[in-house]
Write a protein that holds these residues in place. Sequence first.
Motif, short mmCIF file in Angstrom:
data_model
loop_
_atom_site.label_atom_id
_atom_site.label_comp_id
_atom_site.label_asym_id
_atom_site.label_seq_id
_atom_site.Cartn_x
_atom_site.Cartn_y
_atom_site.Cartn_z
N UNK A 1 -11.95 6.44 12.77
CA UNK A 1 -12.65 5.48 13.64
C UNK A 1 -14.10 5.31 13.19
N UNK A 2 -14.78 6.44 12.98
CA UNK A 2 -16.19 6.40 12.58
C UNK A 2 -16.36 5.70 11.23
N UNK A 3 -15.47 5.99 10.29
CA UNK A 3 -15.56 5.39 8.96
C UNK A 3 -15.38 3.88 9.02
N UNK A 4 -14.44 3.42 9.85
CA UNK A 4 -14.21 1.98 10.00
C UNK A 4 -15.44 1.29 10.59
N UNK A 5 -16.01 1.89 11.65
CA UNK A 5 -17.18 1.29 12.29
C UNK A 5 -18.40 1.32 11.38
N UNK A 6 -18.62 2.44 10.71
CA UNK A 6 -19.76 2.54 9.79
C UNK A 6 -19.61 1.55 8.65
N UNK A 7 -18.36 1.34 8.20
CA UNK A 7 -18.12 0.40 7.12
C UNK A 7 -18.43 -1.04 7.50
N UNK B 1 -24.41 1.59 13.39
CA UNK B 1 -25.10 2.88 13.34
C UNK B 1 -24.26 3.88 14.13
N UNK B 2 -23.63 4.82 13.41
CA UNK B 2 -22.65 5.71 14.01
C UNK B 2 -23.14 7.15 14.03
N UNK B 3 -22.90 7.82 15.16
CA UNK B 3 -23.13 9.26 15.29
C UNK B 3 -21.81 9.92 15.67
N UNK B 4 -21.47 11.01 14.99
CA UNK B 4 -20.24 11.75 15.27
C UNK B 4 -20.61 13.13 15.79
N UNK B 5 -19.95 13.55 16.87
CA UNK B 5 -20.22 14.84 17.50
C UNK B 5 -18.92 15.62 17.65
N UNK B 6 -18.98 16.93 17.41
CA UNK B 6 -17.81 17.78 17.65
C UNK B 6 -18.28 19.13 18.14
N UNK C 1 -25.62 7.13 5.50
CA UNK C 1 -26.50 6.90 6.64
C UNK C 1 -25.95 7.25 8.01
N UNK C 2 -24.65 7.49 8.13
CA UNK C 2 -24.13 7.94 9.42
C UNK C 2 -24.60 9.36 9.69
N UNK C 3 -24.66 9.72 10.97
CA UNK C 3 -25.12 11.07 11.33
C UNK C 3 -23.95 11.85 11.93
N UNK C 4 -23.72 13.04 11.37
CA UNK C 4 -22.60 13.87 11.76
C UNK C 4 -23.11 15.23 12.21
N UNK C 5 -22.69 15.66 13.41
CA UNK C 5 -23.13 16.94 13.95
C UNK C 5 -21.93 17.73 14.45
N UNK C 6 -21.83 18.99 14.05
CA UNK C 6 -20.80 19.83 14.64
C UNK C 6 -21.46 20.96 15.44
N UNK C 7 -20.61 21.80 16.05
CA UNK C 7 -21.08 22.84 16.97
C UNK C 7 -22.02 22.25 18.03
N UNK D 1 -22.89 3.44 18.17
CA UNK D 1 -21.61 4.02 18.57
C UNK D 1 -21.66 5.53 18.40
N UNK D 2 -21.25 6.25 19.44
CA UNK D 2 -21.08 7.70 19.35
C UNK D 2 -19.59 8.01 19.38
N UNK D 3 -19.12 8.73 18.39
CA UNK D 3 -17.72 9.13 18.32
C UNK D 3 -17.65 10.61 18.67
N UNK D 4 -16.92 10.95 19.72
CA UNK D 4 -16.79 12.34 20.15
C UNK D 4 -15.48 12.90 19.61
N UNK D 5 -15.61 13.83 18.68
CA UNK D 5 -14.44 14.41 18.03
C UNK D 5 -14.43 14.08 16.56
#
Length: 205
Positions: A27-33, A37-42, A181-187, A15-19
């Motif tokens: 949303x990301x926390x619920x899915x990761x829990x 395998x969650x990736x967050x992008x902003x 283990x979730x991956x979080x990326x900004x910029x 799952x990729x969460x945009x924002x």
Amino acid sequence: MYAFPQLDADLSCDVAVVGAGITGTLIADELAGHGHDVVVLDQRDVCWGSTSASTALLQYEIDTHATNLARRYDQASALLAYQSCLRAVREIGALAEATGDVDFARCQSLYYTSNRADHPRLVDEFSWRKQHGFPVRWLSRTALKDEYGLTAPSAILSSVAARVDPYRLASRLMHRMQRQGARVFDRTEVTSITATARSVQLTTD
């Protein structure tokens, strides 16, 4: 507060969460829990959009009266909407307390009429909430003046409400997800999204 890296390589995930504001974070926390395998992008720094300017108030009352929802749709739909919001306040409270140091506190919510013309509608709204078990108390003009120093015809006092720092909550949740283990990326700006029957491809700048 925490810093997060910029995405600089191809990767795949469930799952990729945009924002990465408070909504994307929850949303990301619920899915990761649940083991995804969650990736967050902003495109900006994490939590730096409307989350950082939020009123920080948690109330189950939405913009439309429950009685109006019931007339527009039906009683069951109105009840579901308000019960879901009530449950959300409590669940966010539990999450905030488990996370810690996010300026969470329970409080009450006062909803009062500004003129006599609105008084009958507020009476109906109070009766509906009371009938369906919502934790409310009716305040007359005298009670409002005595307890709150307000001059208004009437009010509904709800005992379930709270405040929280959404910027801090989102940042700390993102940091916890990253450690787990979730991956979080900004910029990292998503410039295109291509969906097929089997996958979705996001391209960043």
